[in-house]
Design a protein around this motif. Sequence first.
Motif, PDB file in Angstrom:
ATOM      1  N   PRO A  97       3.052  -9.472  -1.104  1.00 56.67           N
ATOM      2  CA  PRO A  97       3.944  -8.873  -0.096  1.00 56.67           C
ATOM      3  C   PRO A  97       4.412  -7.486  -0.490  1.00 56.67           C
ATOM      4  O   PRO A  97       4.578  -6.614   0.371  1.00 56.67           O
ATOM      5  N   GLU A  98       4.628  -7.265  -1.778  1.00 58.80           N
ATOM      6  CA  GLU A  98       5.094  -5.950  -2.243  1.00 58.80           C
ATOM      7  C   GLU A  98       4.052  -4.869  -1.977  1.00 58.80           C
ATOM      8  O   GLU A  98       4.392  -3.772  -1.483  1.00 58.80           O
ATOM      9  N   ALA A  99       2.787  -5.169  -2.284  1.00 61.61           N
ATOM     10  CA  ALA A  99       1.724  -4.189  -2.054  1.00 61.61           C
ATOM     11  C   ALA A  99       1.527  -3.947  -0.561  1.00 61.61           C
ATOM     12  O   ALA A  99       1.311  -2.807  -0.125  1.00 61.61           O
ATOM     13  N   TRP A 100       1.587  -5.007   0.206  1.00 59.17           N
ATOM     14  CA  TRP A 100       1.456  -4.886   1.664  1.00 59.17           C
ATOM     15  C   TRP A 100       2.564  -4.021   2.252  1.00 59.17           C
ATOM     16  O   TRP A 100       2.319  -3.127   3.061  1.00 59.17           O
ATOM     17  N   ALA A 101       3.804  -4.268   1.843  1.00 59.77           N
ATOM     18  CA  ALA A 101       4.943  -3.534   2.374  1.00 59.77           C
ATOM     19  C   ALA A 101       4.852  -2.058   2.022  1.00 59.77           C
ATOM     20  O   ALA A 101       5.108  -1.177   2.869  1.00 59.77           O
ATOM     21  N   ARG A 102       4.487  -1.741   0.792  1.00 59.56           N
ATOM     22  CA  ARG A 102       4.361  -0.343   0.374  1.00 59.56           C
ATOM     23  C   ARG A 102       3.256   0.360   1.147  1.00 59.56           C
ATOM     24  O   ARG A 102       3.422   1.495   1.608  1.00 59.56           O
ATOM     25  N   TYR A 103       2.138  -0.322   1.330  1.00 54.83           N
ATOM     26  CA  TYR A 103       1.008   0.267   2.049  1.00 54.83           C
ATOM     27  C   TYR A 103       1.397   0.655   3.471  1.00 54.83           C
ATOM     28  O   TYR A 103       1.123   1.771   3.929  1.00 54.83           O
ATOM     29  N   PHE A 104       2.049  -0.250   4.185  1.00 48.48           N
ATOM     30  CA  PHE A 104       2.386   0.038   5.574  1.00 48.48           C
ATOM     31  C   PHE A 104       3.561   1.002   5.691  1.00 48.48           C
ATOM     32  O   PHE A 104       3.623   1.794   6.632  1.00 48.48           O
ATOM     33  N   ALA A 105       4.499   0.962   4.762  1.00 49.83           N
ATOM     34  CA  ALA A 105       5.608   1.926   4.800  1.00 49.83           C
ATOM     35  C   ALA A 105       5.080   3.339   4.645  1.00 49.83           C
ATOM     36  O   ALA A 105       5.464   4.255   5.404  1.00 49.83           O
ATOM     37  N   GLU A 106       4.210   3.544   3.685  1.00 51.29           N
ATOM     38  CA  GLU A 106       3.633   4.874   3.489  1.00 51.29           C
ATOM     39  C   GLU A 106       2.772   5.275   4.683  1.00 51.29           C
ATOM     40  O   GLU A 106       2.819   6.418   5.147  1.00 51.29           O
ATOM     41  N   GLY A 107       1.982   4.317   5.185  1.00 48.60           N
ATOM     42  CA  GLY A 107       1.099   4.630   6.313  1.00 48.60           C
ATOM     43  C   GLY A 107       1.851   4.967   7.584  1.00 48.60           C
ATOM     44  O   GLY A 107       1.448   5.873   8.326  1.00 48.60           O
TER      45      GLY A 107
END
Length: 219
Positions: free
Chosen positions: A36-46
């Motif tokens: 979930p942490e990697a997913w959240a960071r990916y979409f926040a940046e995107g």
Amino acid sequence: MSWLNVKHAMDLSPWIRIPLMWPEPGLEDVEEAQTPEAWARYFAEGLWEDFASEKPEPGEVDLLTNILLMYAIRAPAAFPDFEVFLHLPHPREIPLPVYVDLVEIEEGEDRATALRELTHADASYTVERPIVEDFDSPHLGTGLRVLRYYQDEESNEVHVGLRYAWRYEKGTEAADVLIILADPDAGRILRAIDDVDEFARTVRISADTEADDWNPSQN
């Protein structure tokens, strides 16, 4: 048995899908689908990259990451086993969770009764009469869309709920399709309703062999 497949158009903005487990089955080699942490960071940046005309203030990317992480952990628990999508038209807004799933048909239950029950079209707990409308889908035919206002038992706040339902029947297979969303902010629901309508019309039933793989890099 067929399963619910929500098609992901490449331009299906402003929607983000939350995986139901980590790592995402079939995407074990995709970094963004591991945790979930990697997913959240990916979409926040995107999401902030998508709004190139607006530069985030210091800490806003981290803030959105934390918000998305919270939803990734908590939102699926509200309706276990439902697919979960977040409506997020702007990185400074609060996500609106939308839940989608198949519902097993009870033996002998007719279509009209089932759809009204699933959408709470005749609910007695609402603060005013629910707004019940036919809703056409290119894939599922005519169903129901019901908007209702009700008082939350825990907070005593008036919440707004929106539900869609269709009966799917093909050969020997049959199931009801249900979409659920709710929020204490009526304006949030009403501002999103056109996007939710558009999203609802992408929902279809397909056989396992027709399933589309989900790739975070394509959203």
